[in-house]
Write a protein that holds these residues in place. Structure first.
Motif, mmCIF file in Angstrom:
data_model
loop_
_atom_site.group_PDB
_atom_site.id
_atom_site.type_symbol
_atom_site.label_atom_id
_atom_site.label_comp_id
_atom_site.label_asym_id
_atom_site.label_seq_id
_atom_site.Cartn_x
_atom_site.Cartn_y
_atom_site.Cartn_z
ATOM 1 N N ASP A 119 -23.301 0.335 -3.540
ATOM 2 C CA ASP A 119 -22.179 0.658 -2.663
ATOM 3 C C ASP A 119 -22.615 0.908 -1.225
ATOM 4 O OD1 ASP A 119 -20.095 0.383 -4.461
ATOM 5 O OD2 ASP A 119 -20.320 2.409 -5.247
ATOM 6 N N TYR A 120 -23.686 1.658 -1.042
ATOM 7 C CA TYR A 120 -24.107 1.927 0.328
ATOM 8 C C TYR A 120 -24.871 0.752 0.926
ATOM 9 C CZ TYR A 120 -22.355 6.660 0.318
ATOM 10 O OH TYR A 120 -21.519 7.761 0.301
ATOM 11 N N HIS A 149 -23.637 -2.142 0.543
ATOM 12 C CA HIS A 149 -22.430 -2.827 1.020
ATOM 13 C C HIS A 149 -21.980 -2.261 2.361
ATOM 14 C CE1 HIS A 149 -18.055 -3.905 0.927
ATOM 15 N NE2 HIS A 149 -18.512 -5.005 0.353
ATOM 16 N N GLN A 207 -14.085 4.289 2.769
ATOM 17 C CA GLN A 207 -13.129 3.251 2.423
ATOM 18 C C GLN A 207 -12.093 3.053 3.530
ATOM 19 O OE1 GLN A 207 -11.657 3.897 -1.705
ATOM 20 N NE2 GLN A 207 -12.809 5.789 -1.510
ATOM 21 N N LEU A 221 -15.065 -0.164 0.628
ATOM 22 C CA LEU A 221 -15.263 0.111 -0.784
ATOM 23 C C LEU A 221 -13.905 0.235 -1.461
ATOM 24 C CD1 LEU A 221 -18.231 2.631 -0.683
ATOM 25 C CD2 LEU A 221 -18.289 0.244 -1.375
ATOM 26 N N PRO A 259 -18.222 5.703 -3.551
ATOM 27 C CA PRO A 259 -19.555 5.234 -3.941
ATOM 28 C C PRO A 259 -19.988 5.846 -5.266
ATOM 29 C CG PRO A 259 -19.511 5.804 -1.621
ATOM 30 C CD PRO A 259 -18.196 6.236 -2.188
ATOM 31 N N GLY A 296 -22.314 -0.421 -8.160
ATOM 32 C CA GLY A 296 -22.025 -0.747 -6.772
ATOM 33 C C GLY A 296 -21.616 -2.178 -6.510
ATOM 34 N N GLU A 297 -21.258 -2.394 -5.250
ATOM 35 C CA GLU A 297 -20.813 -3.693 -4.784
ATOM 36 C C GLU A 297 -21.989 -4.659 -4.647
ATOM 37 O OE1 GLU A 297 -17.644 -4.582 -4.045
ATOM 38 O OE2 GLU A 297 -16.839 -2.619 -4.621
#
Length: 743
Positions: free
Chosen positions: A203-204, A206, A532, A538, A543, A652-653
């Motif tokens: 996520d981070y 991303h 977000q 996100l 996250p 995560g992304e």
């Protein structure tokens, strides 16, 4: 770049990271010159190691620095110097400490009125300025910032020296560190050109990728027509940047590192590029420091100022030390043989003096004598260290811990004997241990000689507990969790309930599936929603360190099979696979990079034919790829395509962005100059794809073993992988920010 063995397959042209060091050195000198005359330098302990990689103590003396201190509570005691310069991280507690020292300095009775300069690293913050104002010293100190971004610790390692970033992101909800990393990467793009492609997982990762894209877009829009500008041209050095969020691979830092450098970190603790030893290594320590390449460093000067002539000495670990460079990335099982061979070769060279008959031959030997003596002293130092490591690795305690780790990563439950050993760790706990290897606390707390068995510290116990919870997944029983919970609280104090809660919230201690009313994981603070809010970076939620779309009850079990994390048939002396760094276990973070490269080492006979078709057709996967045709198979041209099942089992992304050159036919999309599939200028992209290096960013820190694995891949792929990390750490340093200290 330092390669463990060199030879065929090693890349021929390395990225020049020296200019990064030159920029940092010049900026530091400019700060020193703001105060004329004599001055003292007060360093943050967390920065002293990085600073020693930037500038030698001799250079500091040339610019008026007479004394160096590490930032501690109490008066500085700088004496009659004209100025004091602080280099510290922007931290409220440290600001109050500095304010106290400034007030004490104004009433020390000295006839010399001191100038004070406070340089925050890597940026000054409004919060710190407000603290100084409340303390009443803001008007008496010159404020600034020293952009000590990525510091080249080695030819292939950059560090941002941001300890505790993982905790700040996933527990505190403070993502200001992302801005620090983004600024540091923008500086690299200004020097080497912008990265043609940004890939990542987490996520981070991303958030960081989109921050980089937005910052480059703002730079482009602010300077139209600057096609030749450094950051607005495609890099011919880096073909891409791969961002690995530490949350994607929580297991690797918790395991015992089994390379020589990794074991030094586990047993001694590597602080500021050195290990601390007792009197037995005194002679070797001094010689090894001189072997490291010329002059005392800033960190060395500070350490000597603090320690004086105590019983402990520092052995500097540097790639300029030929002995250390040869063995640092080896599995420790093979280090003894290499040291023995090097000793015999050195002895043979010494014996050759008896064959020198002519004046020319004698002169030739004398010319080699200085280098031979340096190598001799370095060998003595590392043999002494290796002997200590042998005592540790041959202890019953070390063997029991290693057996537990290997059982868990292999998918097995712990035996009754192993569970009894964990109970013994808790029963014989040492809650007041002063020195934890790898955790900042000062070399003065290190024992003169490490004991054969490591102390049963909270860090040691939690590493086992977290590994068990992560690998066992749904098989982790509530009854066992409750028993360990009660034992930890009883052994280390009731305040450790906060620690256990922290570990659960960041995903390091997944609660048993049978737990009633278990807190969702992770339960982050509301301010994280701001991530977000700007553009929906996100959209899937806050996250997280948990997979969002997992199809398996135990994702790690699926990854163990699919990514070939346990390849087997591993040779410690001449390994074909990166799993040698953990004696048979390949780090997930490195396997992800191999997926991008389509390295056949990821393939296993049990993998589906779909995954096998993704990999490069290089024949036997156990053969070093670079030996097939001499061409580079490195770079990440393939991207994440085809690995959807694997990515779904990771948190995560997923990131795969292409930065479009200014004026490209592809145009810019809503992300500001980034389009994952746009048609771009083919000539420019061909140049970028031929770049000899890939930058691998570890967001949240990385271990020595992961760097060793990257060096192995550089050899095998005939392509450079440069590690850029926010912190070098081991399992203790990874967990320490999450531990509640004090009662």
């Amino acid at each position: 770049m330092a390669h463990p063995e060199g030879g065929a397959g090693a890349p021929t042209s390395a990225p020049r990271l020296l200019q990064v060091k030159e920029i940092l050195r010049n900026e530091l000198i400019a700060i020193l010159d703001t105060i004329r005359g004599s001055k003292a330098l007060v360093l943050d302990k967390d920065l002293s190691g990085a600073l020693s990689a930037v500038v030698d103590f001799g250079v500091l003396k040339e610019h008026g620095v007479e004394k160096i201190f590490l930032l501690e509570s109490g008066p500085v005691g700088a004496g009659p110097v004209k100025g004091i310069i602080y280099l510290v991280l922007p931290d409220v507690r440290k600001m109050k400490m500095i304010a106290e020292q400034i007030r004490a300095g104004s009433h020390d009775g000295s006839d010399v009125a001191k100038e004070y300069s406070l340089q925050m690293v890597p940026r000054r913050t409004l919060l710190c300025e407000r603290v100084l104002e409340e303390e009443g010293v803001l008007g008496g100190v010159a404020l600034g910032e020293y952009r000590m971004d990525f510091v080249p610790l080695e030819d292939d390692v950059l560090s941002l020296e941001l300890p505790g970033l993982f905790k700040e992101l996933y527990l505190d909800g403070d993502f200001s560190g992302i801005q620090y990393v983004a600024r540091a990467l923008m500086r690299l793009q200004g020097l080497y050109g912008f990265f043609p492609r940004i890939l990542g997982k987490g996520d981070y990762a991303h958030v960081l990728a989109h921050s980089l894209a937005r910052m480059r877009s703002e730079l482009s829009s602010g300077a139209p027509g600057r096609a030749a500008g450094g950051a607005l041209t495609i890099s011919s050095v880096f073909d891409s940047v791969v961002i690995i969020d530490r949350a994607v691979d929580l297991v690797t830092p918790l395991l015992t590192q089994l390379t020589y450098e990794g074991l030094l970190s586990e047993v001694f603790g590597i602080a500021n590029g050195a290990v601390t030893v007792g009197d037995g290594g005194a002679a070797a320590a001094g010689a090894s420091a001189s072997a490291s390449g010329g002059g005392a460093s800033a960190a060395t000067g500070a350490s000597e100022a603090q320690q004086g002539s105590g019983a402990r000495r520092r052995i500097v670990l540097s790639s300029s030390d030929a002995v250390y460079s040869e063995i640092r990335d080896m599995n420790f099982a093979g280090v003894g043989g290499v040291l023995s061979k090097m000793t015999r070769q050195l002895q043979s060279t010494y014996e050759s003096r008896h064959k020198a008959k002519t004046v020319q031959e004698i002169r030739s030997f004398v010319g080699k004598l200085g280098g031979l003596q340096t190598e001799h002293q370095s060998l003595k130092a590392h043999i002494m260290l290796a002997e200590t490591l042998v005592r540790r690795t041959q202890s019953d305690d070390f063997g029991a811990l290693l057996d537990i780790e290997q059982a868990l990563v292999g998918g097995s439950d712990l035996s009754k004997e192993q569970l009894a050993y964990v109970d013994q760790l808790l029963a014989l706990a040492e809650p007041h241990a002063k020195y934890i290897p790898g955790v900042a606390g000062g070399a003065q707390d290190a024992p003169p000689s490490p004991p054969a068995a490591s102390p049963n510290t909270l860090h040691k116990v939690l590493r086992v507990l977290c590994l068990y919870a992560l690998w066992r997944g749904p098989s982790f029983k509530q009854k066992l969790y409750d028993a360990w919970y009660e034992d930890i609280v009883a052994a280390f104090g009731h305040h450790q309930t906060v620690t256990l809660d922290n570990l659960a919230r960041v995903g390091l201690l997944p609660l048993p599936s049978a737990a009633k009313g278990a807190m969702p994981l992770p339960q982050l603070q509301q301010q994280q929603n701001a991530v977000q809010g700007d553009g929906g970076l996100l959209g899937a939620g806050v996250p997280s360190t948990r997979p969002r779309a997992s199809a398996h009850a135990n994702p790690l079990g699926f990854l163990r099979r699919t990514l070939n994390l346990l390849p087997g048939d591993m040779r410690d002396d001449d390994p074909d696979d990166v799993s040698y760094v953990y004696s048979g276990y390949a780090p997930i973070s490195i396997r992800l990079l191999q997926c991008l490269v389509h390295d056949p080492a990821v393939y296993t006979p049990t993998s589906s034919s779909r995954y096998a078709s993704l990999l490069r057709p290089l024949g036997d996967s156990r053969t070093r790829p670079a030996q097939h045709d001499g061409q580079s198979i490195g770079g990440v041209k393939g991207g994440w395509g085809g690995w959807d099942d694997v990515l779904a089992e990771l948190p995560g992304e997923t990131v795969d962005l292409r930065q479009i050159p200014a004026g490209s036919n592809g145009g810019a999309d809503g992300d500001g100059g980034v389009d994952s599939m746009a048609a771009v200028d083919e000539a420019a992209w061909r140049l970028g794809e031929k770049a000899p290096a890939t930058l691998v960013v570890f967001l949240g820190g990385c271990t020595s073993t992961e760097i060793a694995a990257l060096r192995r891949l550089s050899q095998q792929h005939n392509h450079y992988y440069v590690a850029a990390t926010t912190q070098l750490l081991n399992g203790n340093a990874f967990l320490d920010p999450l531990i509640q200290h004090g009662s």
